[in-house]
Design a protein around this motif. Structure first.
Motif, short mmCIF file in Angstrom:
data_model
loop_
_atom_site.label_atom_id
_atom_site.label_comp_id
_atom_site.label_asym_id
_atom_site.label_seq_id
_atom_site.Cartn_x
_atom_site.Cartn_y
_atom_site.Cartn_z
N HIS A 1 -31.33 16.13 -16.21
CA HIS A 1 -31.57 15.81 -14.81
C HIS A 1 -32.56 14.66 -14.69
CE1 HIS A 1 -29.50 18.92 -12.39
NE2 HIS A 1 -29.60 19.65 -13.47
N MET B 1 -31.09 11.21 -15.70
CA MET B 1 -30.19 10.63 -14.70
C MET B 1 -30.94 10.15 -13.48
SD MET B 1 -27.05 13.23 -15.07
CE MET B 1 -26.61 13.77 -16.70
N LEU B 2 -31.95 10.90 -13.09
CA LEU B 2 -32.74 10.48 -11.93
C LEU B 2 -33.55 9.23 -12.27
CD1 LEU B 2 -33.91 13.90 -10.49
CD2 LEU B 2 -32.06 12.44 -9.71
N ASN C 1 -32.83 16.55 -6.16
CA ASN C 1 -32.39 15.46 -7.03
C ASN C 1 -32.01 14.23 -6.19
OD1 ASN C 1 -30.65 17.26 -9.73
ND2 ASN C 1 -32.77 17.24 -9.09
N ALA C 2 -31.27 14.46 -5.12
CA ALA C 2 -30.82 13.35 -4.28
C ALA C 2 -32.01 12.62 -3.65
CB ALA C 2 -29.87 13.85 -3.19
N GLN C 3 -33.01 13.40 -3.23
CA GLN C 3 -34.19 12.80 -2.62
C GLN C 3 -34.97 11.95 -3.61
OE1 GLN C 3 -36.17 13.13 0.45
NE2 GLN C 3 -34.17 13.47 1.37
N ASN D 1 -26.93 22.61 -1.22
CA ASN D 1 -28.24 21.97 -1.27
C ASN D 1 -29.15 22.65 -2.28
OD1 ASN D 1 -27.78 20.15 0.98
ND2 ASN D 1 -27.88 21.96 2.28
N SER E 1 -33.20 21.49 -10.81
CA SER E 1 -31.77 21.23 -10.75
C SER E 1 -31.23 21.21 -9.32
CB SER E 1 -31.00 22.29 -11.55
OG SER E 1 -31.08 23.54 -10.89
N LEU E 2 -32.09 21.51 -8.34
CA LEU E 2 -31.62 21.60 -6.96
C LEU E 2 -31.04 20.28 -6.50
CD1 LEU E 2 -34.50 23.71 -5.40
CD2 LEU E 2 -32.19 24.47 -5.94
N PRO E 3 -29.79 20.27 -6.03
CA PRO E 3 -29.12 19.01 -5.70
C PRO E 3 -29.85 18.16 -4.65
CG PRO E 3 -27.49 20.72 -5.91
CD PRO E 3 -28.83 21.39 -6.00
N LEU E 4 -30.36 18.79 -3.60
CA LEU E 4 -30.97 17.96 -2.57
C LEU E 4 -32.30 17.36 -3.05
CD1 LEU E 4 -30.24 16.94 0.19
CD2 LEU E 4 -31.71 18.67 1.19
N ALA F 1 -33.39 10.46 -6.37
CA ALA F 1 -32.48 9.36 -6.71
C ALA F 1 -32.46 8.29 -5.60
CB ALA F 1 -31.08 9.89 -6.94
N LEU F 2 -32.42 8.76 -4.36
CA LEU F 2 -32.44 7.83 -3.21
C LEU F 2 -33.87 7.82 -2.68
CD1 LEU F 2 -29.15 9.06 -1.51
CD2 LEU F 2 -29.44 7.14 -3.07
#
Lengths: 463, 378
Positions: free
Chosen positions: A115, A118-119, A241-243, A368, A236-239, A245-246
């Motif tokens: 994780h 990738m981030l 991770n997204a926060q 999420n 591993s929480l997707p949101l 990454a973006l």
């Protein structure tokens, strides 16, 4: 550029690391993780406070000036008592992890690394992208960097009235400046604005969340296997991770600050260790500095203190009365009364049932948070039953989280912000402020579930 | 502990089998097809097709022992600048050299650039028997090149549905701004079957079964939270592997598109590109670093970008309101950045801009482009 960034990182974290290293006693479990995690979080906040001071004193932002200004922290660290051993009574003997446990630890470590890698790719190669970042956070940071000081930002109407003399404007001029200052600091280190590397703190924040979480779980008596598995689940929480990454929103930092405060508070209520209380207060203060709703999240700790002081039954009775008083106040106070930058009129208080479904979707249908919501509901149900059979000393901590969650629901079900829930534009991001703390509570409850009844009160054996 | 691991090992094996099994299809590599009309060139993403003078391309493949009746789901994934029309072509052993054709017209959703298409040929006349040739015809208006990423025949059934589901849950999706706000676990909001309730259901069922098993055997005291916890962790891991697959594909995409590029090149590859370019063109024309710049755009997004990329200049941009303030707030030496789309009335001949309340303000045009323009207030 790399050297500048490493220097900035050292200036950010080392002084605070030294203070925490001197503050925390010689606990056998989770110490290094705790010190490093809190150093990153508190280090970034501390740097922004130094920058505010510099701006007040008319000192332009620079690496040298800021580095010199954080030196006194080393002196503060030297004044602290330093590391000392604390005798810890072991209820049961500690055994080495079994082979399957070691495999599980390895698996979790690999997944966390996957994780994080990738981030890191996203953060290191993606320019500033989120809407809010370009609309106010990063935009403000660019202004501060260009002027090498804080520059006032006002609403459009005031900017026009003042002809823009000495002021700037953006869509949220009243938002705290901590996050823009973090990006400004990166710009100072890099010698100018860099649309990619100003987001590096988000990657470090991700690491800090994991380190604080793991360290505090270990201090809470959770075994290394469960603590590691729970840390992997958190990271591993997707949101989340997204926060990362973006990168560009303040929400990951708020999640880190609230987790830092909540976990420290939870462990303080169960152990009485003063340094945990200090960490809780510091991190709760960070919440106030990061976003406007941070004031309310910090206030959420007061009910927990009340329950700790006078017990759960009396505490909840008083809280119930306080809730009724709050409702009456909202009805009786003038519409122009302001809370955390928003007036009662702006918030337009009335019940908005349309906000329930998006909340339900965000917690139980969308991915999420993976399975967290389901597991938490089950764990809380068990906690409610178990409390009748044996003393559970998590009541103050559960009260804090319940209070914070209540305020979150209040925001999205009773104010004009419900539109953000219906459109899924901010409700999940604000829920993320509490998610690491929910998972912390879940891990502690699970750890207690496994223990024999007689051992459930207080932190258990460390392994 | 080993007795606990065995059932998980079985579940893991099934999961890996589903994930690694090749598509239940009689698909052939695209490179096996022959271009009868037009041209076909192998590229990294698939086949780049060049239409003939009439805008058509035909790809054919001779096959043997391929039962059309069993493979009724046809996947076509192609991309072009303009909508496309497809034709399926086939011959069967039962009908010799007779060529059959089925037009996948606009009604079937054909042709929106980049949208994969699934054509269900079940019940179509003559789609039966042993195929001796299968093919795809593409009509590309304007004779634009077509990128064909997939042309495959699938057998409907549980395995196909499972692989579609897996594609929905873990297939590549590029980053989009809304990803900061929520993640559904599927290919889009309210699309497909969300995985979380399913996995939670499995957890609930297996946990309840475990409880009932102990209850029926009179061994409720033997209930071990580690069993339930282990199951919950395993299901979490499964969900995470789906997310990790998607995250990894995105990381690879990021690296493919950004490594080795300057910041400017990376910005120009994003949706910000038009405004980034515009700002790069107009910034040198703003002589004074203390200048005030009014950003005018009917698009919240482009207006916000204009304000961001011009910062640290002192910009004014009003979201959700009139594009420009009243004329009395503007003075000589100020700049106006118009970012299309814009409703601002700018008369290029008379060199005036009409502000709210119909007040005309003289301006000097410094730059005009299809994206927008920079004007200086006189």
């Amino acid at each position: 550029m790399l050297l500048s960034l490493l220097s900035a990182l050292a200036i950010t974290c080392l002084p605070v690391w030294f203070v925490l290293h001197r503050l925390l006693p010689d606990e056998p479990a989770g110490r290094r993780s705790l010190v490093l995690g809190y150093s990153i979080l508190l280090g970034f906040i501390c740097i922004t406070l130094v920058m505010r001071l510099h701006s007040l004193l008319g000192i332009p932002f620079s690496m040298t000036a800021i580095a010199l200004s954080v030196l006194p922290l080393f002196a503060l660290g030297l004044l602290l008592p330093g590391r000392r051993s604390v005798a810890v009574a072991r209820a049961t003997p500690v055994s080495a992890p079994t082979r399957p446990a070691k495999l599980l630890l390895l698996l979790c470590a690999l997944l966390i690394a996957a994780h994080a890698t990738m981030l890191a790719v996203e953060v290191l190669y993606t320019p500033v992208s989120p809407w809010d970042s370009k609309q106010h956070w990063a935009k403000q940071a660019k202004v501060f960097l260009a002027h090498r000081e804080l520059v006032p930002h006002v609403a459009n109407v005031w900017w026009l009235a003042l002809w823009g003399e000495g002021v700037y404007t953006n869509f949220h001029p009243d938002y705290p400046v901590t996050l823009p200052l973090i990006q400004t600091w990166m710009g100072v280190a890099l010698g100018g604005w860099h649309d990619v590397y100003v987001n590096l703190p988000w990657l470090l924040c991700f690491g800090a969340i994991g380190l604080i979480f793991f360290g505090q779980l270990r201090v809470a008596g959770v075994g290394v296997v469960v603590a590691t598995a729970a840390t992997y689940m958190l990271l591993s929480l997707p949101l989340l991770n997204a926060q990362v990454a973006l990168a560009g929103y303040a929400d990951p930092f708020m999640a880190a600050a609230f987790l830092g405060a909540f976990a420290a508070f939870s462990n303080w209520t169960r152990t009485g260790r003063a340094w945990q209380g200090v960490l809780a207060v510091l991190c709760a203060s960070c919440c106030v500095l990061l976003k406007q709703e941070g004031v309310f999240w910090a206030i959420a700790f007061l009910p927990g203190l009340l329950v700790l002081r006078i017990g759960a039954l009396r505490g909840y009775a008083i809280l119930g009365a306080a809730l009724i008083a709050m409702v009456l106040l909202l009805v009786l106070l003038p519409d122009t009364t302001s809370f955390a930058g928003h007036t009662i009129r702006e918030m337009r208080f009335f019940y908005r049932p349309a906000g329930w479904m998006p909340f339900f979707e965000g917690l139980f249908v969308h991915d999420n948070w993976h399975l967290l919501s389901y597991l938490l509901v089950a764990a809380l149900a068990w906690a409610a039953v178990a409390a009748r059979r044996d003393r559970l000393d998590l009541a103050p901590a559960i009260t804090v989280l319940a209070g914070g969650t209540f305020l979150l629901l209040l925001l999205y079900l009773f104010t004009s912000y419900s539109v953000a829930a219906v459109q899924h534009t901010s409700s999940n991001r604000l829920a993320m402020h509490f998610v690491p703390s929910w998972l912390f509570l879940l891990a502690v409850l699970f750890s207690q579930m496994q223990r024999p009844v007689a051992l459930r009160a207080g932190p258990g054996p460390r392994d | 502990m080993h007795t606990l691991i065995k059932p998980y090992a079985v579940l893991v094996s099934i999961y890996l089998l589903l994930a690694t099994l090749p598509a239940a299809a009689a698909s052939r590599a695209l490179t096996d097809f022959t271009a009868v009309n037009g041209g076909a060139e192998t590229v990294a993403e698939g086949l780049r097709l060049t239409p003939d003078d009439s805008g058509k391309i035909y790809l054919t493949l001779d096959v043997d022992g391929f039962d059309l009746g069993q493979h009724t789901l046809v996947h076509i994934d192609a991309q072009s600048q303009l909508p496309l029309q497809y034709f399926l072509l086939w011959k069967t052993a039962q009908h010799g050299d007779q060529l059959f054709q089925f037009s996948v017209g606009a009604a079937a959703g054909a042709g929106a650039s980049g949208d994969p298409l699934v054509v269900d040929m079940a019940g179509q006349p003559r789609w039966e028997g042993d195929a001796t040739m299968v093919g795809l015809g593409v009509f590309a208006p304007g004779r634009r090149d077509v990128l064909l990423r997939e042309f495959a025949f699938h057998r409907p059934g549980l395995l196909y549905d499972a692989q579609l589901l897996l594609e929905q849950w873990a297939g590549f999706l590029p980053w989009k701004p809304a990803d900061s706000n929520f993640y559904t676990g599927t290919s889009g909001y309210r699309e497909g079957v969300p995985p979380v309730p399913l996995f939670a259901g499995v957890l609930g069922l297996v946990g309840t079964a475990y409880l009932l098993f102990l209850l029926l055997r009179g061994r409720l005291r033997a209930f071990d939270w580690r069993v339930v916890g282990g199951l919950a962790f395993f299901l979490w891991l499964c969900l995470d592997l789906l997310w990790l697959h998607r995250l990894g594909a995105r990381a690879v995409d990021t690296m493919d598109n950004r490594v080795g590029k300057s910041i400017e090149e990376r910005l120009l590859a994003t949706e910000d590109a038009p405004v980034v370019e515009l700002v790069a063109q107009v910034r040198p024309l703003i002589e004074n670093d203390d200048a005030r710049v009014f950003i005018a755009s009917d698009s919240d997004f482009y207006g916000m970008l204009g304000s961001y990329y011009l910062t640290p200049l002192n910009t004014y941009w009003r979201r959700l309101g009139p594009e420009l303030p009243r004329a009395r707030f503007v003075r000589a030496g100020d700049y106006l950045l118009l970012v299309r789309p814009t409703r601002v009335a700018y008369d290029a001949q008379r060199q005036v801009v009409t502000f709210p309340k119909g007040v005309e303000v003289p301006v000097e045009t410094l730059h005009i482009s299809p994206v927008g323009g920079l004007l200086r207030v006189l």
